[in-house]
Motif scaffolding. Structure first.
Motif, PDB file in Angstrom:
ATOM      1  N   LYS A  22       0.901  -1.085   0.159  1.00 26.69           N
ATOM      2  CA  LYS A  22      -0.104  -0.114  -0.053  1.00 26.69           C
ATOM      3  C   LYS A  22       1.135   1.340   0.092  1.00 26.69           C
ATOM      4  CE  LYS A  22      -3.367  -2.425   2.648  1.00 26.69           C
ATOM      5  NZ  LYS A  22      -4.226  -2.506   3.901  1.00 26.69           N
ATOM      6  N   GLY A  23       1.008   1.911  -0.991  1.00 31.21           N
ATOM      7  CA  GLY A  23       1.986   2.977  -0.987  1.00 31.21           C
ATOM      8  C   GLY A  23       3.495   2.941  -0.700  1.00 31.21           C
ATOM      9  N   VAL A  24       4.064   1.948  -0.920  1.00 30.60           N
ATOM     10  CA  VAL A  24       5.541   1.910  -0.469  1.00 30.60           C
ATOM     11  C   VAL A  24       6.161   2.803  -1.182  1.00 30.60           C
ATOM     12  CG1 VAL A  24       7.349   0.247  -0.171  1.00 30.60           C
ATOM     13  CG2 VAL A  24       4.990  -0.258   0.379  1.00 30.60           C
ATOM     14  N   SER A  25       7.215   3.704  -0.502  1.00 26.98           N
ATOM     15  CA  SER A  25       8.012   4.558  -1.066  1.00 26.98           C
ATOM     16  C   SER A  25       9.427   3.979  -0.562  1.00 26.98           C
ATOM     17  CB  SER A  25       7.724   5.826  -1.061  1.00 26.98           C
ATOM     18  OG  SER A  25       6.458   6.045  -1.541  1.00 26.98           O
ATOM     19  N   ILE A  26      10.455   3.928  -1.061  1.00 26.48           N
ATOM     20  CA  ILE A  26      11.778   3.773  -0.506  1.00 26.48           C
ATOM     21  C   ILE A  26      12.943   4.023  -1.579  1.00 26.48           C
ATOM     22  CG2 ILE A  26      11.893   1.308  -1.196  1.00 26.48           C
ATOM     23  CD1 ILE A  26      13.172   0.807   1.615  1.00 26.48           C
ATOM     24  N   LYS A  27      14.209   4.447  -1.179  1.00 26.07           N
ATOM     25  CA  LYS A  27      15.045   4.769  -2.048  1.00 26.07           C
ATOM     26  C   LYS A  27      16.463   3.758  -1.561  1.00 26.07           C
ATOM     27  CE  LYS A  27      14.221   9.682  -3.245  1.00 26.07           C
ATOM     28  NZ  LYS A  27      14.506  10.738  -3.225  1.00 26.07           N
ATOM     29  N   PHE A  28      17.229   3.135  -2.569  1.00 23.38           N
ATOM     30  CA  PHE A  28      18.341   2.332  -2.215  1.00 23.38           C
ATOM     31  C   PHE A  28      19.370   3.254  -2.798  1.00 23.38           C
ATOM     32  CE2 PHE A  28      14.781  -0.561  -2.303  1.00 23.38           C
ATOM     33  CZ  PHE A  28      14.994  -1.104  -1.007  1.00 23.38           C
ATOM     34  N   PHE A  33      23.676  -2.132   1.445  1.00 24.43           N
ATOM     35  CA  PHE A  33      23.422  -3.208   2.063  1.00 24.43           C
ATOM     36  C   PHE A  33      21.924  -2.995   2.903  1.00 24.43           C
ATOM     37  CE2 PHE A  33      23.077  -6.747   5.052  1.00 24.43           C
ATOM     38  CZ  PHE A  33      23.300  -7.863   4.181  1.00 24.43           C
ATOM     39  N   VAL A  34      20.959  -3.622   2.683  1.00 20.07           N
ATOM     40  CA  VAL A  34      19.723  -3.563   3.248  1.00 20.07           C
ATOM     41  C   VAL A  34      18.971  -4.789   3.731  1.00 20.07           C
ATOM     42  CG1 VAL A  34      17.179  -2.522   2.758  1.00 20.07           C
ATOM     43  CG2 VAL A  34      19.208  -1.638   1.801  1.00 20.07           C
ATOM     44  N   SER A  35      18.564  -4.801   4.735  1.00 21.62           N
ATOM     45  CA  SER A  35      17.481  -6.113   5.159  1.00 21.62           C
ATOM     46  C   SER A  35      16.112  -5.294   5.226  1.00 21.62           C
ATOM     47  CB  SER A  35      17.984  -6.162   6.616  1.00 21.62           C
ATOM     48  OG  SER A  35      19.170  -6.594   6.669  1.00 21.62           O
ATOM     49  N   LEU A  48      10.035  -7.743  -2.849  1.00 18.41           N
ATOM     50  CA  LEU A  48      11.355  -8.215  -3.464  1.00 18.41           C
ATOM     51  C   LEU A  48      11.156  -8.827  -5.031  1.00 18.41           C
ATOM     52  CD1 LEU A  48      12.966 -10.218  -0.222  1.00 18.41           C
ATOM     53  CD2 LEU A  48      13.741  -8.151  -1.415  1.00 18.41           C
ATOM     54  N   ASN A  49       9.884  -9.303  -5.171  1.00 20.31           N
ATOM     55  CA  ASN A  49       9.562  -9.958  -6.376  1.00 20.31           C
ATOM     56  C   ASN A  49       9.385  -8.703  -7.405  1.00 20.31           C
ATOM     57  OD1 ASN A  49       9.698 -12.715  -5.766  1.00 20.31           O
ATOM     58  ND2 ASN A  49       7.747 -12.958  -5.358  1.00 20.31           N
ATOM     59  N   ILE A  50       8.861  -7.769  -7.004  1.00 16.47           N
ATOM     60  CA  ILE A  50       8.738  -6.573  -7.688  1.00 16.47           C
ATOM     61  C   ILE A  50      10.320  -5.844  -8.091  1.00 16.47           C
ATOM     62  CG2 ILE A  50       7.988  -3.994  -8.006  1.00 16.47           C
ATOM     63  CD1 ILE A  50       5.296  -5.018  -6.290  1.00 16.47           C
ATOM     64  N   ILE A  51      10.874  -5.620  -7.031  1.00 19.94           N
ATOM     65  CA  ILE A  51      12.153  -5.322  -7.331  1.00 19.94           C
ATOM     66  C   ILE A  51      13.158  -6.038  -8.150  1.00 19.94           C
ATOM     67  CG2 ILE A  51      14.657  -4.798  -6.303  1.00 19.94           C
ATOM     68  CD1 ILE A  51      12.991  -3.919  -3.686  1.00 19.94           C
TER      69      ILE A  51
END
Length: 72
Positions: A22-28, A33-35, A48-51
């Protein structure tokens, strides 16, 4: 760089519509390294499947190296 802006994923389950994200926003950042942690059923695998390009999202923007990938 990888950016997700307002990503939403909706599944149909029988007659119901289920919002997995639902409306996920994130920057890598590059070389970051991310968990991804959370309780069962909260959307970790869907994210993870979308990424990874294994699943399509319903709404939002997926930006990889400044290129926007559209949902079709």
């Amino acid at each position: 760089m990888l950016v997700l802006e307002d990503i939403t994923k909706v599944y149909r389950s029988g007659d119901e519509m289920v919002e997995a994200l639902k409306g996920v926003s994130i920057k890598f950042r590059k070389s970051e390294f991310v968990s991804i942690l959370g309780q069962s059923g909260c959307g970790k695998t869907t994210l993870l499947n979308i990424i990874g390009g294994l699943d399509r999202y319903t709404r939002g923007d997926l930006i990889i190296n400044r290129k926007v990938y559209l949902v079709f």
